[in-house]
Scaffold this motif. Structure first.
Motif, PDB file in Angstrom:
ATOM      1  N   ALA A  39       0.826  -1.205   0.000  1.00 31.85           N
ATOM      2  CA  ALA A  39       0.000   0.000   0.000  1.00 31.85           C
ATOM      3  C   ALA A  39       0.863   1.258   0.000  1.00 31.85           C
ATOM      4  O   ALA A  39       0.528   2.257  -0.639  1.00 31.85           O
ATOM      5  CB  ALA A  39      -0.926   0.002   1.221  1.00 31.85           C
ATOM      6  N   ILE A  40       1.993   1.198   0.699  1.00 35.62           N
ATOM      7  CA  ILE A  40       2.902   2.340   0.746  1.00 35.62           C
ATOM      8  C   ILE A  40       3.548   2.568  -0.618  1.00 35.62           C
ATOM      9  O   ILE A  40       3.578   3.689  -1.139  1.00 35.62           O
ATOM     10  CB  ILE A  40       3.985   2.129   1.821  1.00 35.62           C
ATOM     11  N   PHE A  41       4.059   1.501  -1.224  1.00 38.62           N
ATOM     12  CA  PHE A  41       4.760   1.635  -2.506  1.00 38.62           C
ATOM     13  C   PHE A  41       3.813   1.915  -3.673  1.00 38.62           C
ATOM     14  O   PHE A  41       4.254   2.373  -4.726  1.00 38.62           O
ATOM     15  CB  PHE A  41       5.591   0.387  -2.790  1.00 38.62           C
ATOM     16  N   SER A  42       2.529   1.648  -3.482  1.00 36.65           N
ATOM     17  CA  SER A  42       1.558   1.991  -4.527  1.00 36.65           C
ATOM     18  C   SER A  42       1.077   3.434  -4.379  1.00 36.65           C
ATOM     19  O   SER A  42       0.436   3.976  -5.274  1.00 36.65           O
ATOM     20  CB  SER A  42       0.352   1.041  -4.469  1.00 36.65           C
ATOM     21  N   ILE A  52      -7.816   0.538   5.548  1.00 37.90           N
ATOM     22  CA  ILE A  52      -8.625  -0.393   6.350  1.00 37.90           C
ATOM     23  C   ILE A  52      -8.323  -1.841   5.963  1.00 37.90           C
ATOM     24  O   ILE A  52      -8.118  -2.705   6.821  1.00 37.90           O
ATOM     25  CB  ILE A  52     -10.133  -0.092   6.188  1.00 37.90           C
ATOM     26  N   ASP A  53      -8.289  -2.117   4.649  1.00 40.33           N
ATOM     27  CA  ASP A  53      -7.999  -3.478   4.187  1.00 40.33           C
ATOM     28  C   ASP A  53      -6.592  -3.912   4.599  1.00 40.33           C
ATOM     29  O   ASP A  53      -6.375  -5.059   5.005  1.00 40.33           O
ATOM     30  CB  ASP A  53      -8.138  -3.560   2.661  1.00 40.33           C
ATOM     31  N   ALA A  54      -5.636  -3.001   4.497  1.00 40.41           N
ATOM     32  CA  ALA A  54      -4.268  -3.321   4.894  1.00 40.41           C
ATOM     33  C   ALA A  54      -4.192  -3.596   6.396  1.00 40.41           C
ATOM     34  O   ALA A  54      -3.481  -4.511   6.837  1.00 40.41           O
ATOM     35  CB  ALA A  54      -3.331  -2.174   4.516  1.00 40.41           C
ATOM     36  N   PHE A  55      -4.937  -2.820   7.176  1.00 42.40           N
ATOM     37  CA  PHE A  55      -4.939  -3.000   8.628  1.00 42.40           C
ATOM     38  C   PHE A  55      -5.584  -4.334   9.014  1.00 42.40           C
ATOM     39  O   PHE A  55      -5.090  -5.038   9.905  1.00 42.40           O
ATOM     40  CB  PHE A  55      -5.675  -1.847   9.303  1.00 42.40           C
ATOM     41  N   LEU A  56      -6.676  -4.697   8.326  1.00 43.86           N
ATOM     42  CA  LEU A  56      -7.327  -5.976   8.593  1.00 43.86           C
ATOM     43  C   LEU A  56      -6.395  -7.140   8.236  1.00 43.86           C
ATOM     44  O   LEU A  56      -6.330  -8.144   8.948  1.00 43.86           O
ATOM     45  CB  LEU A  56      -8.634  -6.085   7.800  1.00 43.86           C
ATOM     46  N   ARG A 159       4.201 -12.139   4.081  1.00 45.81           N
ATOM     47  CA  ARG A 159       3.614 -10.954   4.691  1.00 45.81           C
ATOM     48  C   ARG A 159       3.411  -9.862   3.632  1.00 45.81           C
ATOM     49  O   ARG A 159       2.338  -9.255   3.540  1.00 45.81           O
ATOM     50  CB  ARG A 159       4.513 -10.418   5.806  1.00 45.81           C
ATOM     51  N   ALA A 160       4.451  -9.611   2.858  1.00 44.16           N
ATOM     52  CA  ALA A 160       4.376  -8.576   1.827  1.00 44.16           C
ATOM     53  C   ALA A 160       3.361  -8.943   0.747  1.00 44.16           C
ATOM     54  O   ALA A 160       2.582  -8.094   0.291  1.00 44.16           O
ATOM     55  CB  ALA A 160       5.748  -8.361   1.204  1.00 44.16           C
ATOM     56  N   VAL A 161       3.358 -10.211   0.352  1.00 47.72           N
ATOM     57  CA  VAL A 161       2.416 -10.678  -0.679  1.00 47.72           C
ATOM     58  C   VAL A 161       0.981 -10.578  -0.173  1.00 47.72           C
ATOM     59  O   VAL A 161       0.081 -10.167  -0.915  1.00 47.72           O
ATOM     60  CB  VAL A 161       2.742 -12.130  -1.077  1.00 47.72           C
ATOM     61  N   ALA A 166      -4.337  -8.008  -0.375  1.00 45.86           N
ATOM     62  CA  ALA A 166      -5.423  -7.362   0.377  1.00 45.86           C
ATOM     63  C   ALA A 166      -5.860  -6.046  -0.246  1.00 45.86           C
ATOM     64  O   ALA A 166      -7.043  -5.707  -0.232  1.00 45.86           O
ATOM     65  CB  ALA A 166      -4.985  -7.126   1.821  1.00 45.86           C
ATOM     66  N   VAL A 167      -4.917  -5.309  -0.817  1.00 45.86           N
ATOM     67  CA  VAL A 167      -5.237  -3.966  -1.334  1.00 45.86           C
ATOM     68  C   VAL A 167      -5.099  -3.871  -2.847  1.00 45.86           C
ATOM     69  O   VAL A 167      -5.209  -2.787  -3.414  1.00 45.86           O
ATOM     70  CB  VAL A 167      -4.318  -2.905  -0.676  1.00 45.86           C
ATOM     71  N   ASP A 168      -4.862  -5.034  -3.490  1.00 52.90           N
ATOM     72  CA  ASP A 168      -4.658  -5.062  -4.949  1.00 52.90           C
ATOM     73  C   ASP A 168      -3.552  -4.090  -5.322  1.00 52.90           C
ATOM     74  O   ASP A 168      -3.673  -3.287  -6.243  1.00 52.90           O
ATOM     75  CB  ASP A 168      -5.960  -4.700  -5.682  1.00 52.90           C
ATOM     76  N   GLY A 169      -2.437  -4.182  -4.578  1.00 48.23           N
ATOM     77  CA  GLY A 169      -1.353  -3.211  -4.739  1.00 48.23           C
ATOM     78  C   GLY A 169      -0.165  -3.750  -5.495  1.00 48.23           C
ATOM     79  O   GLY A 169      -0.281  -4.674  -6.318  1.00 48.23           O
ATOM     80  N   VAL A 170       0.996  -3.191  -5.208  1.00 42.27           N
ATOM     81  CA  VAL A 170       2.232  -3.525  -5.907  1.00 42.27           C
ATOM     82  C   VAL A 170       2.630  -4.975  -5.636  1.00 42.27           C
ATOM     83  O   VAL A 170       2.717  -5.412  -4.502  1.00 42.27           O
ATOM     84  CB  VAL A 170       3.379  -2.590  -5.459  1.00 42.27           C
TER      85      VAL A 170
END
Length: 298
Positions: A39-42, A52-56, A159-161, A166-170
């Protein structure tokens, strides 16, 4: 008298809760902050739904990690009682009985799956994969030289994956390679610390450490340090030009951690280094802020 009885009951309840939280390794949940990396890198971390999704996902992974810690402590209860630090763990010390620990583990497992279900099925599969992998580690793979380190590193990658799912991110090759490099760096540092901890009493160390030496681990860490710096530098160069400004933070963070391992005999607990070393903590925070600013506004 009644007031004293009530006070004792409250104190007993607080002690039980404290023992459970200690056994769940709440402090080690800081390892799971890697879930937020995607989420940060995206650049989407400031988006409320993404956050919220990242926190969950973070909570789901944390409760599943606690489940694994409990299982591992049950399996290693006799060995932990001989360890200078692990003997204070609540199962090893007898503060929590094994039947009670099993019940706590079942509850944390259910909570982890429930939180993952609230996000999406991909997160459920990722969290279950982490559970199966670490269950195999606890029962056998932690006794296999080098494979034990690879499993620890794979846990960080998952963890990273999981955060990305969860957030459809990087979720690029460079992202995974950087995470793998960092994970191996931390895992090797952990083994080095354990080896030195039992330098004067090798009979009580875990069996797999008999196949390692400080010199070997130092060489492996030197290799992986260079690889990690190369991976991240190439990732930064492939992104926005401004991402090159994040490289000094990565270099300083790695060098600082390397310094703590070799000069302060740290490395056994990465989560404590993150919380207790002001240099590492400031570097991580500034790095994350810079990445968000670059991704969001540049």
């Amino acid at each position: 008298m009644d007031h004293q009885l009530v006070f004792q009951k409250k104190r007993t309840l607080l002690t039980v809760i404290s023992d459970i939280l200690f056994e769940m390794r709440i402090k080690q949940w800081t390892k799971n902050l890697l879930v937020f990396a995607s989420a940060i890198f995206s650049g989407a971390i400031l988006n409320p739904s993404t956050l919220i999704d990242a926190f969950l996902a973070f909570l789901s992974f944390s409760f599943m990690a606690s489940t694994i810690y409990i299982i591992n402590d049950i399996v290693d209860v006799e060995k932990d009682r001989l360890h200078p630090e692990k003997c204070h763990r609540r199962i090893a010390s007898g503060a929590i009985s094994i039947p009670a620990a099993i019940m706590i583990g079942i509850i944390t497992f259910i909570i982890a799956i429930g939180l993952a279900y609230s996000i999406n099925y991909s997160v459920i599969l990722a969290v279950l994969a982490y559970f199966v992998m670490n269950l195999s580690y606890s029962l056998y793979l932690k006794h296999v030289v080098l494979i034990d380190v690879m499993i620890i590193a794979a846990g960080f990658v998952l963890r990273a994956v999981t955060g990305a799912l969860a957030v459809d991110g990087v979720l690029t090759s460079w992202f995974i390679l950087c995470t793998l490099g960092l994970s191996l760096f931390l895992a090797l540092g952990k083994r080095r610390h354990e080896l030195l901890l039992f330098k004067n009493d090798p009979s009580n160390q875990r069996k797999v450490l008999n196949f390692y030496s400080v010199e070997m681990l130092d060489q492996l860490m030197t290799i992986i340090t260079g690889v990690l710096i190369m991976f991240y530098s190439m990732y930064a160069a492939s992104e926005e030009p401004a991402m090159m400004f994040t490289i000094p933070f990565v270099l300083y963070g790695i060098f600082r951690y390397y310094y703590l391992i070799h000069m302060k005999n740290a490395g056994g607990k990465p989560e404590e280094i993150l919380l207790n070393d002001k240099h590492i903590l400031a570097t991580v925070i500034l790095f994350a802020i810079l990445v968000v600013v670059i991704k969001k506004f540049i």
